[in-house]
Design a protein around this motif. Structure first.
Motif, short mmCIF file in Angstrom:
data_model
loop_
_atom_site.label_atom_id
_atom_site.label_comp_id
_atom_site.label_asym_id
_atom_site.label_seq_id
_atom_site.Cartn_x
_atom_site.Cartn_y
_atom_site.Cartn_z
N UNK A 1 83.90 5.12 -24.67
CA UNK A 1 84.61 6.11 -23.85
C UNK A 1 84.82 5.52 -22.46
N UNK A 2 86.02 5.73 -21.91
CA UNK A 2 86.30 5.40 -20.51
C UNK A 2 86.63 6.71 -19.80
N UNK A 3 85.91 7.01 -18.71
CA UNK A 3 86.12 8.24 -17.95
C UNK A 3 86.86 7.91 -16.66
N UNK A 4 87.99 8.61 -16.43
CA UNK A 4 88.83 8.35 -15.26
C UNK A 4 88.95 9.64 -14.45
N UNK A 5 88.32 9.70 -13.27
CA UNK A 5 88.44 10.88 -12.43
C UNK A 5 89.87 11.04 -11.90
N UNK A 6 90.35 12.29 -11.88
CA UNK A 6 91.73 12.54 -11.43
C UNK A 6 91.79 13.64 -10.40
N UNK A 7 90.76 13.81 -9.60
CA UNK A 7 90.79 14.83 -8.55
C UNK A 7 90.55 16.22 -9.11
N UNK A 8 89.36 16.54 -9.48
CA UNK A 8 89.03 17.86 -10.01
C UNK A 8 88.73 17.82 -11.50
N UNK A 9 89.40 16.98 -12.24
CA UNK A 9 89.16 16.79 -13.67
C UNK A 9 88.92 15.31 -13.91
N UNK A 10 88.27 15.01 -15.00
CA UNK A 10 88.11 13.62 -15.42
C UNK A 10 88.74 13.47 -16.79
N UNK A 11 89.54 12.43 -16.95
CA UNK A 11 90.11 12.09 -18.26
C UNK A 11 89.17 11.13 -18.96
N UNK A 12 88.94 11.36 -20.23
CA UNK A 12 88.08 10.52 -21.05
C UNK A 12 88.93 9.93 -22.17
N UNK A 13 88.99 8.61 -22.22
CA UNK A 13 89.72 7.92 -23.27
C UNK A 13 88.68 7.46 -24.29
N UNK A 14 88.68 8.09 -25.44
CA UNK A 14 87.67 7.85 -26.46
C UNK A 14 88.22 6.85 -27.48
N UNK A 15 87.57 5.71 -27.58
CA UNK A 15 88.02 4.69 -28.52
C UNK A 15 88.05 5.22 -29.94
N UNK A 16 88.94 4.65 -30.73
CA UNK A 16 89.05 5.05 -32.12
C UNK A 16 87.74 4.81 -32.86
N UNK A 17 87.37 5.78 -33.68
CA UNK A 17 86.16 5.66 -34.49
C UNK A 17 86.55 5.49 -35.95
N UNK A 18 85.81 4.65 -36.62
CA UNK A 18 85.96 4.43 -38.05
C UNK A 18 84.87 5.19 -38.78
N UNK A 19 85.01 5.39 -40.09
CA UNK A 19 83.93 6.02 -40.85
C UNK A 19 82.76 5.05 -41.03
N UNK A 20 81.62 5.59 -41.35
CA UNK A 20 80.47 4.81 -41.77
C UNK A 20 80.54 4.73 -43.29
N UNK A 21 80.34 3.57 -43.89
CA UNK A 21 80.42 3.49 -45.35
C UNK A 21 79.41 4.41 -46.04
N UNK A 22 79.83 5.01 -47.14
CA UNK A 22 78.92 5.80 -47.97
C UNK A 22 77.87 4.86 -48.55
#
Length: 157
Positions: free
Chosen positions: A39-60
């Motif tokens: 995750x990358x958190x970017x403050x924008x003056x009152x709110x923060x944007x979070x860019x969450x990297x793509x997640x893959x499944x865990x193998x069964x």
């Protein structure tokens, strides 16, 4: 002191005040030796944007004895991806209710309808009514050989 000097001094001081009060971009989680963070958190003056990297499944079933991993069906992969996203997001103090944009990447072997069934257990429910904007794509391959689903988010809080 003339007006021009006062104006220049005000601009310089305002720049210093803004820089001193600016919040830093945060990079959270992920493999310390890997090429990206969770995750990358970017403050924008009152709110923060979070860019969450793509997640893959865990193998069964993980690969073993020369056999490839078993990633499961659409339902299993979607549930697994959501659990992996929840872990990354929890480390940043955010949850699915904070998601404002999602991107879904699916392999051709998965069912869009089955992915949506699991999706609707997490978004647009009585417990979590917020739904994000979303784009979904069928793709020919993902980072982990055999995995058929990856989801990334942008969240705001």
């Amino acid at each position: 002191m003339n007006f021009k000097k006062i104006a220049i001094a005000a601009v310089v001081l305002a720049g210093f005040a803004t820089a001193a009060n600016a919040q830093e971009i945060q990079r959270i989680g992920g493999n310390p030796n890997g090429p990206f963070v969770s995750v990358t958190a970017v403050p924008t003056g009152g709110k923060t944007l979070y860019f969450v990297s793509g997640a893959l499944p865990t193998p069964v079933t993980p690969p073993a004895n020369g056999q490839p991993a078993n990633w499961g069906d659409t339902t299993a992969q979607t549930k697994s991806v959501f659990e992996n996203l929840k872990k990354s997001m929890a480390a940043a103090g955010i949850g699915f209710g904070d998601v404002v944009k999602a991107t879904v990447l699916m392999g051709p072997e998965l069912s869009f309808a089955d992915m949506n069934k699991v999706w609707m257990t997490e978004f647009g429910t009585a417990a979590q009514p917020n739904k994000p904007a979303r784009a979904a794509f069928f793709v020919h391959g993902l980072a982990a050989p055999g995995a058929q689903l990856e989801i990334e988010f942008i969240a705001a809080k």
